[in-house]
Design a protein around this motif. Structure first.
Motif, mmCIF file in Angstrom:
data_model
loop_
_atom_site.group_PDB
_atom_site.id
_atom_site.type_symbol
_atom_site.label_atom_id
_atom_site.label_comp_id
_atom_site.label_asym_id
_atom_site.label_seq_id
_atom_site.Cartn_x
_atom_site.Cartn_y
_atom_site.Cartn_z
ATOM 1 N N ASP A 224 -6.881 5.438 2.972
ATOM 2 C CA ASP A 224 -8.361 4.599 2.606
ATOM 3 C C ASP A 224 -7.403 3.458 2.130
ATOM 4 O O ASP A 224 -8.427 2.668 2.335
ATOM 5 N N VAL A 225 -6.510 3.326 1.376
ATOM 6 C CA VAL A 225 -5.669 2.784 0.097
ATOM 7 C C VAL A 225 -4.081 3.176 0.546
ATOM 8 O O VAL A 225 -3.562 4.339 0.040
ATOM 9 N N VAL A 226 -3.166 1.700 0.366
ATOM 10 C CA VAL A 226 -2.153 2.222 0.497
ATOM 11 C C VAL A 226 -1.965 1.077 -0.942
ATOM 12 O O VAL A 226 -2.190 -0.174 -0.605
ATOM 13 N N THR A 227 -1.507 1.317 -1.560
ATOM 14 C CA THR A 227 -0.660 0.009 -2.541
ATOM 15 C C THR A 227 0.786 -0.166 -2.905
ATOM 16 O O THR A 227 1.220 1.133 -1.584
ATOM 17 N N PHE A 228 1.856 -1.089 -3.348
ATOM 18 C CA PHE A 228 2.995 -1.460 -2.726
ATOM 19 C C PHE A 228 3.054 -2.192 -4.106
ATOM 20 O O PHE A 228 2.090 -3.064 -4.242
ATOM 21 N N THR A 229 4.385 -1.778 -4.426
ATOM 22 C CA THR A 229 5.228 -2.963 -5.057
ATOM 23 C C THR A 229 5.480 -3.416 -4.128
ATOM 24 O O THR A 229 5.887 -3.942 -3.035
ATOM 25 N N THR A 230 5.661 -5.983 -4.266
ATOM 26 C CA THR A 230 6.832 -6.052 -3.040
ATOM 27 C C THR A 230 7.543 -6.378 -3.671
ATOM 28 O O THR A 230 9.166 -7.415 -2.918
#
Ligand SMILES: *Cc1c(COP(=O)(O)O)cnc(C)c1O
Length: 435
Positions: A224-230
């Motif tokens: 549903d959601v994907v979070t990530f750092t860049t």
């Protein structure tokens, strides 16, 4: 034209010079670090830092955002196309904020969340007792299968995930880790989430660059959601992003602002756009494959030097080392210190079932993302592994450590990340400030 204060801040620029020197002459093996491109550095220090842009493109509280709107829309489009997502919010200042915003968008206070145990690789924001996540929500945790001598253990225990999910009925299941060296397959998490009526969030902070470069499965179609750092394997500016389904877009955007943040850092949003473009190139696919191959070479080298690799190896950019078999008296803290004196920068890390505290630990974590950017290949990583083993073995002999330090510097000299293509100040990204 206005007058600026004296630009020659030698106190600060001397410090930056020392940091460039440190990055050029020691091995950067912190698994969550990388070298951002000169273009990313330059854009991150651009005039966009001057602009207030509370709100979203086309819906800002302040005027003058015509250009900034285009910048942010470009970043959004690039993020969506890179990962195949329906919605992207590129404003989170960091990965931790991205996670908090995702929770806020999907949960009510006190709701149950199932995430990975922190002492087995999970992240602070996945319910650590000292993090706000655990004060606002009720976290329960899954862990790894036991270690086995054939290296088949220490994998995420999917039976345990399913059992706990059935028992606890979480509103949200979180996958993703900060110290786990194997591929995390999103598909079985999705099945379990569907079976218990939970949402599924994938925290891709560490592996976002491997996903973008095609070396790891894309969690976007499953989550549903994907979070990530860049700033980790993705190699962009220090920041965070949230991808979601179209259904959750409004809730995600509201959670970021006004929920958690004020004005976005549009210079960093712009630098993220640069990084997304870079990550969409064929060269970045080669990079991602190189990162994985280099981590494997590092793990193999360390193992042949007598160090036990947690889970028997690696599928990603990191290696988790259990120091106990090598020397029961050697703590992660001491190993980190000895290696730093040798010019090898890594971090101590708890290993699964670690008898020592998180401050002392029995392990170290190393990653290949930064040195791969600097141009190292598998043979250099083998050399790095032997220098690590050498330093740990001879840690009580200062002259031996000095010798390793010299070899590290000689090795690094061939692989400086910013080879003269940026000037003395350009190396800091300050391309407009040439005074
Ligand atoms: C690094 C990391 C974060 C947090 O990122 P910050 O930018 O340091 O806030 C969140 N989740 C995981 C799994 C991470 O590894």
């Amino acid at each position: 034209m206005g007058t600026w204060p004296n630009q020659h801040d030698s106190e600060l620029f001397d410090l930056l010079g020392r940091e460039v020197q440190r990055q050029n002459t020691s091995l950067q093996l912190i698994a969550s670090e990388n070298f951002a491109s000169p273009a990313v550095l330059a854009v991150a220090s651009s005039v966009l830092t001057n602009k207030y842009a509370e709100g979203y493109p086309g819906r800002r509280y302040y005027g003058g955002n015509q250009v900034v709107d285009e910048v942010e829309m470009l970043a959004i489009e690039r993020a969506k196309s890179l990962f195949g997502a329906e919605h992207a919010n590129v404003q989170p200042h960091a990965g931790a904020i991205a996670n908090m915003a995702a929770y806020m968008a999907m949960l009510e206070l006190g709701d149950t969340v199932l995430a990975m145990r922190l002492d087995q690789g999970g992240h602070l924001t996945h319910g650590s007792p000292v993090n706000a996540s655990s004060k606002l929500y009720r976290f329960v945790a899954y862990g790894l299968t036991p270690a086995t001598s054939d290296g088949a253990g220490e994998r995420i225990d999917m039976d345990q995930v399913a059992d706990i999910a059935r028992r606890e009925r979480p509103k949200l299941i979180v996958a993703g880790a900060t110290a786990y060296s194997r591929i995390i397959d999103p598909a079985p998490f999705r099945e379990i989430a569907d079976a218990v009526g939970a949402r599924f969030m994938f925290d891709a902070a560490h592996v976002a660059g491997l996903v973008a470069g095609g070396a790891h499965p894309d969690p976007v179609p499953h989550a549903d959601v994907v979070t990530f750092t860049t700033h980790k394997t993705l190699r962009g500016p220090r920041s965070g992003v949230i991808l979601s389904t179209a259904e959750l877009a409004g809730a995600i955007d509201k959670a970021v602002i006004p929920g958690l943040q004020g004005g976005p850092l549009e210079h960093i949003v712009a630098a993220k756009a640069v990084a997304f473009r870079e990550a969409a190139t064929p060269e970045f696919r080669d990079y991602a494959a190189g990162v994985v191959a280099n981590a494997r070479a590092l793990a193999d080298g360390l193992a042949s030097g007598g160090l036990r690799i947690v889970s028997g190896g690696t599928d990603n950019h990191l290696v988790l080392v259990d120091l106990r078999d090598f020397d029961p008296d050697l703590t992660g803290r001491e190993a980190q210190e000895v290696l730093e004196r040798s010019g090898i920068v890594c971090n101590r890390n708890q290993i699964p079932g670690d008898p020592r505290s998180p401050f002392v630990t029995s392990g170290i974590r190393m990653g290949s993302a930064a040195q791969t950017t600097a141009g190292m290949g598998a043979s250099e990583m083998g050399k790095v592994a032997s220098l690590v083993v050498e330093a740990l073995r001879k840690r009580d002999r200062p002259e031996a450590i000095d010798e390793v330090r010299g070899e590290v510097a000689a090795l690094c000299a061939g692989f400086t990340p910013y080879n003269g293509e940026v000037g003395e100040r350009g190396a800091f990204g300050i391309t407009t400030l040439t005074g």
